[in-house]
Design an enzyme around this catalytic site. Structure first.
Site, PDB file in Angstrom:
ATOM      1  N   SER A  92     -39.713  16.877 -49.941  1.00 27.78           N
ATOM      2  CA  SER A  92     -39.259  15.796 -51.066  1.00 27.78           C
ATOM      3  C   SER A  92     -38.886  16.060 -52.463  1.00 27.78           C
ATOM      4  O   SER A  92     -38.277  17.267 -52.164  1.00 27.78           O
ATOM      5  CB  SER A  92     -40.742  14.307 -51.401  1.00 27.78           C
ATOM      6  OG  SER A  92     -40.322  13.932 -52.118  1.00 27.78           O
ATOM      7  N   HIS A 242     -42.628   9.107 -44.693  1.00 26.47           N
ATOM      8  CA  HIS A 242     -41.620  10.380 -45.980  1.00 26.47           C
ATOM      9  C   HIS A 242     -42.665  11.119 -45.690  1.00 26.47           C
ATOM     10  O   HIS A 242     -42.795  12.284 -45.667  1.00 26.47           O
ATOM     11  CB  HIS A 242     -41.544   9.492 -46.969  1.00 26.47           C
ATOM     12  CG  HIS A 242     -41.612  10.590 -48.448  1.00 26.47           C
ATOM     13  ND1 HIS A 242     -39.907  11.351 -47.670  1.00 26.47           N
ATOM     14  CD2 HIS A 242     -41.132  10.695 -49.639  1.00 26.47           C
ATOM     15  CE1 HIS A 242     -39.757  12.208 -48.828  1.00 26.47           C
ATOM     16  NE2 HIS A 242     -41.189  11.973 -49.668  1.00 26.47           N
TER      17      HIS A 242
END
Length: 264
Positions: A92, A242
Site C-alpha cells: 500500500s 487489499h
C-alpha cells in the site's frame, strides 16, 4: 516546519537474519509488525529490515510527509546500516515509498516488490470514516482499548479495520493513545494518496502483486505502470482484498520468495 530529513532521527527498525538485504515497508496506519509473517519466511535466507515509517510506530513524528521525504528517510537508514543495495517490498503506502526510492536511487535497489498499489494518485475519500473515528478518540480520549473500539465503531463498520488500527493504540507515560500521528497523517493525506513522480522510470526487476478483489490496482493503470516500471511483472492472488499478505500469507510469501530468488 520540521527540520530536513537529513537532520531527523533514523527510522525505528528491526534487523533480522543474514544474507542479501530485504526491506519491508508497511502501509498507512501500520507498523513494522504488519509484514511479520513475511519477515519470518525470509530470515533463513535474507537479512530482513522491517521499519516504521515517519509518523508511524516508534519512529519520529513530523509535520511534513511526502514520498520524497519518506524515501530519503529510508535511504538514510540504509546508509546507517551500511547496506549498499537491497530489495524493497512495500504494501500500500509502503509500496509507493518503495517505488519512489527505486526511482530516486535505482543503483541501491536490487529488486522491487509492490503489494496492491499502483504508481497513481487515488481519490481522497477512501479513509474519511477512519479519520472520523480517530478524531473522535482525540476529542474524547479513551481510557482503555475497549473504549477506543467503541468510539471507532461509531464511524468504522468493519471490525477488521478497527482491530488493525487498534494494533497501534497503546498505553504510554501519559495514558492511552495512538502510536501514529493522526494530525500529521490527516494534514498530509493529499500527499499520501497522491503520486508526485509519474515521469521517471525504474528499469530494474519489479513485481506487482494484486489482491484479486481489491480496487487499488485496475486494468486502466497498466499503461501507467509499464511506463514507469518497464520490466514489471504482475501476479494476482484470487480471493483476496487489499490485505492480501495477511489473507493468503502462504501464497503471498511464495510469490515473494520466488521473485527474490529466481526473478519470478
Amino acid at each position: 516546519m520540521s527540520a530536513p530529513s537529513s537532520t531527523l532521527p533514523l527510522l525505528n527498525y528491526k534487523d533480522q537474519g543474514q544474507g542479501p538485504a530485504v526491506v519491508l515497508i508497511h502501509g498507512l496506519f501500520g507498523s513494522l509488525d504488519n509484514l511479520g509473517l513475511l519477515a519470518r519466511a525470509l530470515t533463513d535466507q535474507y537479512r530482513v529490515i522491517s521499519l516504521d515509517l515517519r509518523n508511524h510506530g516508534a519512529s519520529f513524528h513530523s509535520d511534513e510527509m511526502s514520498y520524497p521525504l519518506m524515501a530519503a528517510d529510508l535511504l538514510a537508514l540504509l546508509d546507517s546500516l551500511h547496506i549498499e543495495k537491497a530489495s524493497l517490498i512495500g504494501h500500500s503506502m509502503g509500496g509507493k515509498v518503495a517505488m519512489q526510492l527505486a526511482k530516486l536511487a535505482p543503483t541501491r535497489v536490487e529488486r522491487l516488490i509492490v503489494a496492491d498499489m499502483a504508481p497513481v494518485a487515488y481519490p481522497h475519500a477512501r479513509h474519511q470514516n477512519v479519520f472520523a473515528g480517530l478524531n473522535a478518540t482525540l476529542a474524547t480520549p479513551p481510557q482503555s482499548r475497549s473504549d477506543a473500539e467503541a468510539l471507532l465503531a461509531q464511524h468504522i463498520e468493519i471490525p477488521g479495520v478497527r482491530q488493525f488500527l487498534l494494533k497501534s493504540f497503546a498505553k504510554g507515560e501519559s495514558g492511552w493513545g495512538w502510536r501514529f500521528n493522526v494530525r500529521a497523517l490527516e494534514h498530509n493525506y493529499a500527499n499520501i494518496m497522491g503520486w508526485p513522480d509519474s515521469l521517471s522510470r525504474f528499469e530494474g526487476p519489479t513485481l506487482f502483486i494484486k489482491g484479486g478483489e481489491s480496487d487499488y490496482m485496475l486494468p486502466a493503470y497498466t499503461e501507467t505502470v509499464m511506463t514507469q516500471f518497464p520490466a514489471a511483472k504482475a501476479r494476482i492472488i484470487a480471493g483476496t482484498g487489499h490485505w492480501l499478505h495477511a489473507e493468503k500469507p502462504v501464497l503471498f510469501n511464495k510469490l515473494v520468495v520466488d521473485f527474490l530468488s529466481i526473478g519470478g
